[in-house]
Scaffold this motif. Structure first.
Motif, PDB file in Angstrom:
ATOM      1  N   LYS A  27      23.191  41.223 -29.713  1.00 28.99           N
ATOM      2  CA  LYS A  27      22.303  41.116 -28.565  1.00 28.99           C
ATOM      3  C   LYS A  27      22.126  42.502 -27.931  1.00 28.99           C
ATOM      4  CE  LYS A  27      21.803  38.265 -24.485  1.00 28.99           C
ATOM      5  NZ  LYS A  27      22.378  37.206 -23.688  1.00 28.99           N
ATOM      6  N   ILE A  28      20.877  42.876 -27.630  1.00 28.41           N
ATOM      7  CA  ILE A  28      20.628  44.170 -26.999  1.00 28.41           C
ATOM      8  C   ILE A  28      20.363  44.032 -25.517  1.00 28.41           C
ATOM      9  CG2 ILE A  28      19.796  45.269 -29.094  1.00 28.41           C
ATOM     10  CD1 ILE A  28      16.945  44.890 -28.021  1.00 28.41           C
ATOM     11  N   GLY A  29      20.223  42.817 -25.037  1.00 28.15           N
ATOM     12  CA  GLY A  29      19.990  42.590 -23.617  1.00 28.15           C
ATOM     13  C   GLY A  29      19.430  41.204 -23.386  1.00 28.15           C
ATOM     14  N   ASN A  41      20.380  50.444 -25.841  1.00 28.14           N
ATOM     15  CA  ASN A  41      21.284  49.546 -26.560  1.00 28.14           C
ATOM     16  C   ASN A  41      20.872  49.399 -28.024  1.00 28.14           C
ATOM     17  OD1 ASN A  41      22.705  49.122 -24.202  1.00 28.14           O
ATOM     18  ND2 ASN A  41      21.695  47.192 -23.740  1.00 28.14           N
ATOM     19  N   LEU A  42      19.572  49.294 -28.271  1.00 26.30           N
ATOM     20  CA  LEU A  42      19.078  49.170 -29.638  1.00 26.30           C
ATOM     21  C   LEU A  42      19.399  50.419 -30.452  1.00 26.30           C
ATOM     22  CD1 LEU A  42      17.455  47.620 -31.769  1.00 26.30           C
ATOM     23  CD2 LEU A  42      15.399  48.663 -30.816  1.00 26.30           C
ATOM     24  N   ILE A  43      19.188  51.584 -29.880  1.00 25.54           N
ATOM     25  CA  ILE A  43      19.487  52.836 -30.573  1.00 25.54           C
ATOM     26  C   ILE A  43      20.970  52.930 -30.892  1.00 25.54           C
ATOM     27  CG2 ILE A  43      19.582  55.348 -30.275  1.00 25.54           C
ATOM     28  CD1 ILE A  43      16.888  55.100 -28.790  1.00 25.54           C
ATOM     29  N   LYS A  44      21.826  52.557 -29.925  1.00 24.39           N
ATOM     30  CA  LYS A  44      23.274  52.579 -30.142  1.00 24.39           C
ATOM     31  C   LYS A  44      23.689  51.673 -31.299  1.00 24.39           C
ATOM     32  CE  LYS A  44      24.930  52.154 -25.969  1.00 24.39           C
ATOM     33  NZ  LYS A  44      25.746  51.735 -24.836  1.00 24.39           N
ATOM     34  N   ILE A  45      23.146  50.466 -31.316  1.00 25.46           N
ATOM     35  CA  ILE A  45      23.511  49.494 -32.351  1.00 25.46           C
ATOM     36  C   ILE A  45      23.002  49.939 -33.718  1.00 25.46           C
ATOM     37  CG2 ILE A  45      23.096  47.140 -33.153  1.00 25.46           C
ATOM     38  CD1 ILE A  45      23.150  46.308 -30.185  1.00 25.46           C
ATOM     39  N   LEU A  46      21.783  50.459 -33.770  1.00 23.94           N
ATOM     40  CA  LEU A  46      21.256  50.938 -35.048  1.00 23.94           C
ATOM     41  C   LEU A  46      22.080  52.097 -35.598  1.00 23.94           C
ATOM     42  CD1 LEU A  46      17.415  50.770 -34.402  1.00 23.94           C
ATOM     43  CD2 LEU A  46      18.751  49.326 -35.934  1.00 23.94           C
ATOM     44  N   GLU A  47      22.468  53.044 -34.732  1.00 22.52           N
ATOM     45  CA  GLU A  47      23.296  54.160 -35.180  1.00 22.52           C
ATOM     46  C   GLU A  47      24.659  53.679 -35.660  1.00 22.52           C
ATOM     47  OE1 GLU A  47      23.195  56.756 -31.785  1.00 22.52           O
ATOM     48  OE2 GLU A  47      21.593  57.959 -32.672  1.00 22.52           O
ATOM     49  N   ASN A  49      25.253  50.998 -37.140  1.00 21.28           N
ATOM     50  CA  ASN A  49      25.077  50.352 -38.433  1.00 21.28           C
ATOM     51  C   ASN A  49      24.497  51.284 -39.492  1.00 21.28           C
ATOM     52  OD1 ASN A  49      25.882  47.465 -38.174  1.00 21.28           O
ATOM     53  ND2 ASN A  49      24.551  47.662 -36.390  1.00 21.28           N
ATOM     54  N   GLY A  50      24.506  52.593 -39.240  1.00 20.58           N
ATOM     55  CA  GLY A  50      24.160  53.563 -40.262  1.00 20.58           C
ATOM     56  C   GLY A  50      22.746  54.093 -40.250  1.00 20.58           C
ATOM     57  N   PHE A  51      21.926  53.714 -39.305  1.00 19.94           N
ATOM     58  CA  PHE A  51      20.572  54.232 -39.224  1.00 19.94           C
ATOM     59  C   PHE A  51      20.577  55.580 -38.540  1.00 19.94           C
ATOM     60  CE2 PHE A  51      19.908  49.782 -39.860  1.00 19.94           C
ATOM     61  CZ  PHE A  51      18.702  49.678 -40.536  1.00 19.94           C
ATOM     62  N   LYS A  52      19.648  56.461 -38.925  1.00 14.43           N
ATOM     63  CA  LYS A  52      19.495  57.748 -38.263  1.00 14.43           C
ATOM     64  C   LYS A  52      18.214  57.711 -37.450  1.00 14.43           C
ATOM     65  CE  LYS A  52      21.937  60.238 -41.821  1.00 14.43           C
ATOM     66  NZ  LYS A  52      21.885  61.267 -42.853  1.00 14.43           N
ATOM     67  N   ILE A  53      18.325  58.065 -36.180  1.00 15.67           N
ATOM     68  CA  ILE A  53      17.190  57.992 -35.262  1.00 15.67           C
ATOM     69  C   ILE A  53      16.658  59.407 -35.012  1.00 15.67           C
ATOM     70  CG2 ILE A  53      16.431  57.197 -32.989  1.00 15.67           C
ATOM     71  CD1 ILE A  53      17.517  54.949 -34.753  1.00 15.67           C
ATOM     72  N   LYS A  54      15.354  59.584 -35.229  1.00 13.52           N
ATOM     73  CA  LYS A  54      14.708  60.859 -34.946  1.00 13.52           C
ATOM     74  C   LYS A  54      14.031  60.784 -33.592  1.00 13.52           C
ATOM     75  CE  LYS A  54      13.548  61.885 -39.729  1.00 13.52           C
ATOM     76  NZ  LYS A  54      12.451  62.180 -40.659  1.00 13.52           N
ATOM     77  N   ASN A  55      13.958  61.895 -32.898  1.00 11.10           N
ATOM     78  CA  ASN A  55      13.264  62.017 -31.619  1.00 11.10           C
ATOM     79  C   ASN A  55      13.770  61.056 -30.559  1.00 11.10           C
ATOM     80  OD1 ASN A  55      11.566  63.951 -32.793  1.00 11.10           O
ATOM     81  ND2 ASN A  55      10.126  62.402 -33.453  1.00 11.10           N
ATOM     82  N   LYS A  56      15.086  60.847 -30.513  1.00 15.42           N
ATOM     83  CA  LYS A  56      15.594  59.979 -29.447  1.00 15.42           C
ATOM     84  C   LYS A  56      15.679  60.780 -28.158  1.00 15.42           C
ATOM     85  CE  LYS A  56      20.429  60.548 -30.695  1.00 15.42           C
ATOM     86  NZ  LYS A  56      21.647  59.863 -31.043  1.00 15.42           N
ATOM     87  N   LYS A  57      15.475  60.095 -27.047  1.00 12.66           N
ATOM     88  CA  LYS A  57      15.409  60.765 -25.759  1.00 12.66           C
ATOM     89  C   LYS A  57      16.766  60.860 -25.117  1.00 12.66           C
ATOM     90  CE  LYS A  57      10.760  59.120 -25.085  1.00 12.66           C
ATOM     91  NZ  LYS A  57       9.856  58.344 -24.323  1.00 12.66           N
TER      92      LYS A  57
END
Length: 57
Positions: A27-29, A41-47, A49-57
């Protein structure tokens, strides 16, 4: 044609029977969580689980 609506629990159980497991289901909220908090929360959970996020604020 009759559509059958399943609960999330039943949906995940049916996928497990087919040999498919969800990578993550967290759950993200809720409805009271602000949009920015849900995004963080979504960015935290994706990271986590192994995802790499570009251009995060």
């Amino acid at each position: 044609m009759k559509l059958k609506i399943q609960s999330i629990f039943n949906y995940l159980k049916s996928k497990e029977k087919k040999g498919l497991r969800p990578i993550f289901f967290e759950k993200i909220g809720d409805q009271n969580t602000s949009r920015d908090e849900r995004l963080k929360n979504l960015i935290k959970i994706l990271e986590k689980n192994g995802f790499k996020i570009k251009n995060k604020k």
